[in-house]
Design an enzyme around this catalytic site. Structure first.
Site, PDB file in Angstrom:
ATOM      1  N   ARG A  37       0.797  -1.012  -0.071  1.00  0.00           N
ATOM      2  CA  ARG A  37       0.045  -0.008   0.108  1.00  0.00           C
ATOM      3  C   ARG A  37       0.797   1.247  -0.112  1.00  0.00           C
ATOM      4  NH1 ARG A  37      -5.143  -1.313   3.831  1.00  0.00           N
ATOM      5  NH2 ARG A  37      -6.516  -2.140   2.393  1.00  0.00           N
ATOM      6  N   LYS A 214     -18.214 -16.335   4.649  1.00  0.00           N
ATOM      7  CA  LYS A 214     -19.515 -15.908   4.993  1.00  0.00           C
ATOM      8  C   LYS A 214     -20.197 -15.525   3.645  1.00  0.00           C
ATOM      9  CE  LYS A 214     -18.857 -13.964   9.406  1.00  0.00           C
ATOM     10  NZ  LYS A 214     -18.966 -12.585  10.113  1.00  0.00           N
ATOM     11  N   GLY A 369      -6.953  -8.167   0.111  1.00  0.00           N
ATOM     12  CA  GLY A 369      -7.294  -9.119   1.215  1.00  0.00           C
ATOM     13  C   GLY A 369      -6.815 -10.533   0.771  1.00  0.00           C
ATOM     14  N   GLY A 392     -12.415  -4.451   1.902  1.00  0.00           N
ATOM     15  CA  GLY A 392     -13.599  -4.317   2.035  1.00  0.00           C
ATOM     16  C   GLY A 392     -14.222  -3.016   1.080  1.00  0.00           C
TER      17      GLY A 392
HETATM   18  C1  3PG Z   1      -8.786  -2.128   5.326  1.00  0.00           C
HETATM   19  O1  3PG Z   1      -7.496  -2.313   5.385  1.00  0.00           O
HETATM   20  O2  3PG Z   1      -9.871  -2.393   5.286  1.00  0.00           O
HETATM   21  C2  3PG Z   1      -8.864  -0.317   5.074  1.00  0.00           C
HETATM   22  O3  3PG Z   1      -7.595   0.214   5.461  1.00  0.00           O
HETATM   23  C3  3PG Z   1      -9.955   0.256   5.919  1.00  0.00           C
HETATM   24  O4  3PG Z   1      -9.842  -0.097   7.555  1.00  0.00           O
HETATM   25  P1  3PG Z   1     -11.026  -0.349   8.245  1.00  0.00           P
HETATM   26  O5  3PG Z   1     -11.663  -1.686   7.771  1.00  0.00           O
HETATM   27  O6  3PG Z   1     -10.598  -0.577   9.776  1.00  0.00           O
HETATM   28  O7  3PG Z   1     -11.671   0.631   8.132  1.00  0.00           O
HETATM   29 MG    MG Z   2     -11.435  -3.295   6.178  1.00  0.00          MG
END
Ligand code: 3PG
Ligand code: MG
Length: 412
Positions: A37, A214, A369, A392
């Site tokens: 990142r 999920k 992720g 997310g």
């Molecule tokens: C993440 O890695 O999902 C983002 O940096 C956002 O973080 P958060 O889900 O804690 O808001």
């Molecule tokens: Mg997150």
């Protein structure tokens, strides 16, 4: 309409406040285990510095819940960024206050300062909805945002990973910088291009691969993709909710009993749209949730005390076949407990199949992720078209959700 980027504005001798997502993974000793990142923010950072701007960077790290927590300090990020840029990055040990303001004022063109973790202040994460009905919360969020907004002449958002949040630094700060340029950086531009084009203008056949624990996390994505994709390959524990909805025994497998009706409904919606949903045809099961434990492959019901851990070898072949002629691929979520060998085989097989399909000309977009981590661990990170820096955020994007913090930024 397209958003203005940092290339569309003049930053010479301006103070530029840039929101990054430096929420990087750290080990026990606070060493950065993936600087992805940070590396991906470099094009925008370098552009601003080369164009004569003075740069103030801000980010969150983890979820410190409004408390200072040395383990979640951004100091290691400042150090890594200095190495990558080959120049000193000034580190401010807070993100607001008199000292920060004084240091920001004294910055010259080409200087870079990174502020300490925004989430050491509770105000950063107050949700706008909560702030609407509560004067105290509103004031806290606004006061915090006003301090940040007051530091600069220009606002740049390059924090794609946080784009689904309405954190003060993402939403309230640019709202307070009316009359000043508020633009996106090159990372967000690229993410919007890849994720956006893929969903709105996909070459066919379009195949989505969805995994993870999920179903509830993926309902929105499936609903949004159902009329766009030709087929959806489902792996991971979410498959067991579909199995159970189909009347099958799932033994001790993870299963969301509250979402069986949703699984049935999604199946119906898919049939209506001519979208094929493919579930695993075989499953690797174990009695215990631990690495290397006794396991076997089953094709029908999963009986207690067994539980599903990964897709089986026939499913790996089936999914690879179904990816063979794909022209567009979206993948989000692992096929099994990939961090626990030997239950990583399904995820690895899918990663390989996606890389091969890409080589044959498919455009492949990987949600951040776990699926991104699996690809990178296998050395396949550069064999796909795009790996999102958002977990997310990329899911929300695939759900077709609008990002309020991007909507308020300047249009071209
Ligand atoms: C993440 O890695 O999902 C983002 O940096 C956002 O973080 P958060 O889900 O804690 O808001
Ligand atoms: Mg997150």
């Amino acid at each position: 309409m397209a958003k203005k980027t940092v290339a569309d504005i003049d930053v010479r001798d301006k103070k530029v406040l840039m929101r990054c997502d430096f929420n990087v993974p750290l080990d026990e000793g606070s060493n950065i285990t993936s600087d992805d990142r940070i590396v991906k923010a470099l094009p925008t950072i370098k552009h601003i510095l080369d164009a004569g701007g003075a740069l103030i960077l801000m980010s969150h790290l983890g979820r410190p819940s409004g408390q200072r927590n040395d383990k979640l300090s951004l100091a290691p990020v400042a150090k890594r960024l200095s190495q990558l840029l080959g120049r000193q990055v000034i580190f401010a040990d807070d993100c607001i206050g008199d000292e920060v303001r004084a240091r920001a004022e004294s910055l010259n063109a080409g200087d870079v300062m990174l502020l300490e973790n925004l989430r050491f202040h509770k105000a950063e994460t107050i949700k706008d909805k909560a702030a609407k009905g509560d004067t105290q919360l509103r004031e806290a969020k606004d006061n915090f945002a006003a301090e940040l907004a007051g530091l600069a002449d220009v606002y740049v958002d390059d924090a794609f990973g946080t784009a689904h949040r309405d954190n003060a630094s993402m939403y309230t700060v640019p709202m307070m910088m009316q009359g000043k340029p508020k633009v996106i950086g090159f990372l967000i531009e690229k993410e919007l291009k890849f994720l956006g084009d893929t969903v709105t203008n996909p070459a066919k056949p379009f195949v989505a691969i969805l995994g993870g624990a999920k179903v509830s996390d993926k309902i929105g994505v499936i609903e949004n993709l159902i009329d766009k994709v030709d087929r959806i390959l489902i792996g991971g524990a979410m498959a067991y909710t579909f199995f159970k909805a189909d009347g099958r025994d799932v033994g001790n497998s993870l299963c969301e009993d509250g979402f069986l009706d949703n699984a049935v409904e999604l199946g119906k919606q898919a049939a209506d749209h001519g979208c094929e949903i493919l579930l695993p045809v075989d499953t690797v099961v174990a009695k215990e949730f631990k690495p290397g434990t006794e396991n076997k492959v089953v094709t029908g019901d999963i009986e207690s005390p067994w539980q599903g851990m990964d897709i089986g070898p026939e499913t790996c072949k089936l999914f690879a076949d179904k990816l063979e002629g794909a022209k567009t691929i979206v993948w989000n979520g692992p096929m099994g407990v990939f961090e626990m060998p030997p239950f990583d085989k399904g995820t690895k097989a899918v990663a390989q199949a996606v890389a091969e399909a890409t080589e044959r000309g498919a455009r492949s977009v990987i949600g951040g992720g776990d699926s991104a981590a699996a690809l990178k661990n296998m050395g396949l990170g550069d064999k796909v078209s795009h790996i999102s820096t958002g977990g997310g955020a990329s899911l929300k994007f695939l759900e077709g959700k609008k990002f309020v913090c991007l909507e308020i930024l300047d249009e071209k």
